[in-house]
Design a protein around this motif. Structure first.
Motif, PDB file in Angstrom:
ATOM      1  N   HIS A 191     -29.453  23.045  82.922  1.00  0.00           N
ATOM      2  CA  HIS A 191     -29.246  21.726  83.526  1.00  0.00           C
ATOM      3  C   HIS A 191     -30.582  21.011  83.780  1.00  0.00           C
ATOM      4  N   PHE A 192     -31.570  21.790  84.228  1.00  0.00           N
ATOM      5  CA  PHE A 192     -32.866  21.183  84.539  1.00  0.00           C
ATOM      6  C   PHE A 192     -33.847  21.250  83.361  1.00  0.00           C
ATOM      7  N   GLY A 193     -33.325  21.609  82.208  1.00  0.00           N
ATOM      8  CA  GLY A 193     -34.155  21.586  81.000  1.00  0.00           C
ATOM      9  C   GLY A 193     -35.193  22.698  80.953  1.00  0.00           C
ATOM     10  N   LEU A 194     -34.903  23.845  81.598  1.00  0.00           N
ATOM     11  CA  LEU A 194     -35.842  24.973  81.566  1.00  0.00           C
ATOM     12  C   LEU A 194     -35.483  25.892  80.409  1.00  0.00           C
ATOM     13  N   ARG A 195     -36.485  26.411  79.755  1.00  0.00           N
ATOM     14  CA  ARG A 195     -36.230  27.336  78.644  1.00  0.00           C
ATOM     15  C   ARG A 195     -35.712  28.671  79.171  1.00  0.00           C
ATOM     16  N   ILE A 196     -34.862  29.298  78.356  1.00  0.00           N
ATOM     17  CA  ILE A 196     -34.323  30.614  78.724  1.00  0.00           C
ATOM     18  C   ILE A 196     -34.713  31.603  77.628  1.00  0.00           C
ATOM     19  N   SER A 197     -35.279  32.727  78.008  1.00  0.00           N
ATOM     20  CA  SER A 197     -35.549  33.771  77.014  1.00  0.00           C
ATOM     21  C   SER A 197     -34.230  34.492  76.762  1.00  0.00           C
ATOM     22  N   GLU A 198     -33.975  34.773  75.507  1.00  0.00           N
ATOM     23  CA  GLU A 198     -32.675  35.317  75.088  1.00  0.00           C
ATOM     24  C   GLU A 198     -32.189  36.429  76.020  1.00  0.00           C
ATOM     25  N   THR A 199     -30.934  36.326  76.442  1.00  0.00           N
ATOM     26  CA  THR A 199     -30.393  37.317  77.381  1.00  0.00           C
ATOM     27  C   THR A 199     -29.498  38.326  76.643  1.00  0.00           C
ATOM     28  N   ALA A 200     -29.425  39.534  77.184  1.00  0.00           N
ATOM     29  CA  ALA A 200     -28.562  40.573  76.611  1.00  0.00           C
ATOM     30  C   ALA A 200     -28.366  41.660  77.660  1.00  0.00           C
ATOM     31  N   PRO A 201     -27.274  42.419  77.558  1.00  0.00           N
ATOM     32  CA  PRO A 201     -27.117  43.552  78.483  1.00  0.00           C
ATOM     33  C   PRO A 201     -28.264  44.545  78.280  1.00  0.00           C
ATOM     34  N   LYS A 342     -22.098  48.654  75.603  1.00  0.00           N
ATOM     35  CA  LYS A 342     -20.872  48.520  76.412  1.00  0.00           C
ATOM     36  C   LYS A 342     -20.787  47.179  77.140  1.00  0.00           C
ATOM     37  N   GLY A 343     -21.780  46.332  76.931  1.00  0.00           N
ATOM     38  CA  GLY A 343     -21.690  44.964  77.438  1.00  0.00           C
ATOM     39  C   GLY A 343     -21.962  44.828  78.928  1.00  0.00           C
ATOM     40  N   TYR A 344     -21.757  43.610  79.413  1.00  0.00           N
ATOM     41  CA  TYR A 344     -22.104  43.310  80.810  1.00  0.00           C
ATOM     42  C   TYR A 344     -21.213  44.024  81.826  1.00  0.00           C
ATOM     43  N   ASP A 345     -20.060  44.526  81.396  1.00  0.00           N
ATOM     44  CA  ASP A 345     -19.218  45.276  82.344  1.00  0.00           C
ATOM     45  C   ASP A 345     -19.883  46.580  82.774  1.00  0.00           C
ATOM     46  N   LYS A 346     -20.732  47.123  81.898  1.00  0.00           N
ATOM     47  CA  LYS A 346     -21.343  48.431  82.191  1.00  0.00           C
ATOM     48  C   LYS A 346     -22.863  48.376  82.292  1.00  0.00           C
ATOM     49  N   ALA A 347     -23.457  47.226  82.009  1.00  0.00           N
ATOM     50  CA  ALA A 347     -24.929  47.131  82.034  1.00  0.00           C
ATOM     51  C   ALA A 347     -25.424  47.131  83.472  1.00  0.00           C
ATOM     52  N   GLU A 348     -26.585  47.740  83.704  1.00  0.00           N
ATOM     53  CA  GLU A 348     -27.168  47.699  85.053  1.00  0.00           C
ATOM     54  C   GLU A 348     -27.976  46.432  85.270  1.00  0.00           C
ATOM     55  N   VAL A 349     -28.505  45.887  84.195  1.00  0.00           N
ATOM     56  CA  VAL A 349     -29.271  44.636  84.331  1.00  0.00           C
ATOM     57  C   VAL A 349     -29.095  43.744  83.112  1.00  0.00           C
ATOM     58  N   MET A 350     -29.612  42.542  83.261  1.00  0.00           N
ATOM     59  CA  MET A 350     -29.662  41.599  82.149  1.00  0.00           C
ATOM     60  C   MET A 350     -31.110  41.524  81.673  1.00  0.00           C
ATOM     61  N   ARG A 351     -31.286  41.633  80.373  1.00  0.00           N
ATOM     62  CA  ARG A 351     -32.616  41.415  79.794  1.00  0.00           C
ATOM     63  C   ARG A 351     -32.760  39.918  79.537  1.00  0.00           C
ATOM     64  N   GLY A 352     -33.980  39.403  79.594  1.00  0.00           N
ATOM     65  CA  GLY A 352     -34.201  37.966  79.387  1.00  0.00           C
ATOM     66  C   GLY A 352     -33.865  37.199  80.652  1.00  0.00           C
ATOM     67  N   GLY A 353     -33.802  35.889  80.530  1.00  0.00           N
ATOM     68  CA  GLY A 353     -33.534  35.037  81.693  1.00  0.00           C
ATOM     69  C   GLY A 353     -34.427  33.816  81.643  1.00  0.00           C
ATOM     70  N   VAL A 354     -34.608  33.195  82.800  1.00  0.00           N
ATOM     71  CA  VAL A 354     -35.422  31.975  82.841  1.00  0.00           C
ATOM     72  C   VAL A 354     -36.829  32.305  82.320  1.00  0.00           C
ATOM     73  N   ALA A 355     -37.282  31.531  81.354  1.00  0.00           N
ATOM     74  CA  ALA A 355     -38.556  31.838  80.684  1.00  0.00           C
ATOM     75  C   ALA A 355     -39.708  31.802  81.672  1.00  0.00           C
ATOM     76  N   THR A 356     -40.558  32.802  81.564  1.00  0.00           N
ATOM     77  CA  THR A 356     -41.643  32.928  82.545  1.00  0.00           C
ATOM     78  C   THR A 356     -42.619  31.744  82.482  1.00  0.00           C
ATOM     79  N   ASP A 357     -42.763  31.122  81.311  1.00  0.00           N
ATOM     80  CA  ASP A 357     -43.732  30.009  81.266  1.00  0.00           C
ATOM     81  C   ASP A 357     -43.209  28.754  81.975  1.00  0.00           C
ATOM     82  N   GLU A 358     -41.972  28.791  82.422  1.00  0.00           N
ATOM     83  CA  GLU A 358     -41.452  27.675  83.226  1.00  0.00           C
ATOM     84  C   GLU A 358     -41.819  27.841  84.703  1.00  0.00           C
ATOM     85  N   LEU A 359     -42.308  29.034  85.075  1.00  0.00           N
ATOM     86  CA  LEU A 359     -42.552  29.354  86.491  1.00  0.00           C
ATOM     87  C   LEU A 359     -44.030  29.646  86.738  1.00  0.00           C
ATOM     88  N   SER A 360     -44.477  29.333  87.945  1.00  0.00           N
ATOM     89  CA  SER A 360     -45.820  29.762  88.329  1.00  0.00           C
ATOM     90  C   SER A 360     -45.766  31.256  88.594  1.00  0.00           C
TER      91      SER A 360
END
Ligand SMILES: Cc1cc2nc3c(=O)[nH]c(=O)nc-3n(C[C@H](O)[C@H](O)[C@H](O)COP(=O)(O)OP(=O)(O)OC[C@H]3O[C@@H](n4cnc5c(N)ncnc54)[C@H](O)[C@@H]3O)c2cc1C
Length: 404
Positions: A191-201, A342-360
């Motif tokens: 929504h705010f136009g921030l890049r997202i690094s590809e996410t996966a379980p 096994k997907g997000y039902d069984k994953a402990e975390v999500m890889r990727g997310g809001v791109a680090t270069d968007e954040l200090s």
């Protein structure tokens, strides 16, 4: 649903998500005399803390460094992890009555073995410090406005729009939707136009399908200490066979580095050379069957399962050089091509997310939206198994609080 009410609040910040990051952020902000409101969709805060580590909460790892975090920018986590260290986590919890005990590989759990104690630290402190928590309240939107941000919250069938100068998005990742996980952090980033690094379980079991599946199924429940690797990384821990594929700590670890279509390799007898072991054994005991020998090294069940891959009904003395080589190849370089995970039902975390270069990296503030912060699992920083993800969540909550 009744009409939307817009309310200017006197909170210094609204924190979205009452998980590890959001709760630590609220408490640390409270220590600094700042007032926050934590908004949590679930009826209770800290749902993932409660189920973590099998209900015992592996809340940090003694060996934490930036190396145990996966991110597009491997340096990004360093500032946060140095501002709130493992020692800080340990002494924070000790101050509030939780002594840590190390289980294995630096993993720290509360002496009580009870994750509830960890959540209680935060709920008590929030109460003492006057930090407000709304549960059963879901944030739907955030908009920038005069005086900060308008946060739209749905609660008790009503939508309210709250205005606060700062907003912290600590709404976690996609794993375990039935526990409240939402894509809110990612949706707001878009929504705010921030890049997202590809996410996966990530930290997720891997599946085997097709003609190989029955082979894994027959071994369901068997656990073996192994080295599992690919061309990026290697882990030495247990693997667990299941009726649909592979799990266990070493598999969860490698899953974060695995991409669909790739192979992983398993050394079933790490730190040994089976060829040499067989040669030694046959000097003393040449009549021993390979099956019996493998059953000694592994389990009988596992040795029997190898019968379609190795000449297990031969005795050790009669094994040819080529046969010994192929035993070595199979045992030390067992090749697996997972069908998927096994997907997000069984994953402990999500890889990727809001791109680090968007954040200090110093404050975790969104560079182009002053006053907005991202922390915890929403961010493209993913820890290994073993308490690292909580360390990142606590540390990022702390860092944000210093800057509210
Ligand atoms: C089964 C399991 C076991 C784990 N065990 C461990 C372990 O032992 N050690 C370890 O280090 N890590 C462990 N993890 C990982 C760890 O739980 C997460 O990395 C950590 O909780 C992330 O913290 P967070 O605050 O970013 O997100 P969360 O703790 O997930 O908190 C986010 C919160 O935001 C809320 N939320 C989402 N959207 C909204 C919205 N729109 N409005 C309001 N609220 C919202 C969610 O309900 C949630 O409570 C485990 C994970 C799982 C699934």
């Amino acid at each position: 649903m009744t009409a939307n009410l817009t309310k200017q609040t006197d909170f210094d910040a609204i924190i979205i998500g009452g998980g590890a990051c959001g709760l630590m952020c609220a408490v640390q902000a409270g220590f600094l005399g700042k007032r926050t409101l934590v908004i949590e969709k679930n009826e209770k805060v800290g749902a993932k803390i409660l189920i973590s580590g099998g209900g015992r909460c592996n809340y940090t790892n003694l060996y934490t460094s930036a190396q145990q975090f996966i991110s597009t920018n491997e340096h990004f986590s360093k500032s946060t992890l140095s501002q709130w260290t493992v020692e800080d986590t340990i002494s924070f919890f000790e101050t509030y009555g939780i002594t840590g005990k190390e289980k294995t590989l630096g993993q720290l759990f509360p002496e009580s073995d009870n994750a509830r104690d960890v959540v209680k630290v935060f709920t008590s402190l929030c109460l003492d410090l006057g930090q407000e928590i709304w549960t059963g309240a879901e944030v739907k939107e955030i908009e920038q406005a005069e005086g900060g941000f308008v946060v739209s919250v749905e609660r008790d069938g009503r939508t309210e729009s709250l205005v606060a100068p700062k907003v912290v998005i600590a709404s976690g990742g996609l794993p375990i939707p039935k526990m409240g996980a939402t894509d809110f952090g990612l949706r707001m980033a878009r929504h705010f136009g921030l890049r997202i690094s590809e996410t996966a379980p990530a930290l997720v079991p891997l599946t085997i399908t097709g003609k190989d599946q029955p082979w894994y199924e027959q071994l369901s429940g068997n656990s073996i200490f192994c080295r599992v690797w690919n061309d990026r990384i290697s882990f030495e821990e247990n693997i667990l066979f299941t009726h649909w594929g592979l799990s266990g700590p070493a598999i969860l670890q490698i899953s974060s580095y695995w991409r669909p279509g790739e192979y992983i390799y398993i050394d079933l007898l790490p730190n040994h050379n089976i060829g040499e072991l067989i040669k030694q054994e046959r000097e003393a005991n040449g009549k021993k069957m390979l099956l019996a020998y493998l059953a000694n090294l592994f389990t009988r069940k596992f040795a029997e399962a190898l019968s379609d891959k190795l000449p297990v009904d031969k005795n050790l003395a009669s094994l040819s050089k080529t046969e010994i080589e192929s035993i070595g190849q199979l045992i030390h370089e067992f090749k697996v091509k997972p069908a998927g995970d096994k997907g997000y039902d069984k994953a402990e975390v999500m890889r990727g997310g809001v791109a680090t270069d968007e954040l200090s990296s110093k404050t975790l503030e969104v560079k182009k939206i002053p006053g907005m912060y991202y922390g915890g699992e929403c961010v493209d920083v993913t820890g290994w198994l073993g308490g690292y993800n909580f360390q990142w969540a606590w540390a990022s909550g702390f860092v944000i609080a210093q800057n509210l």
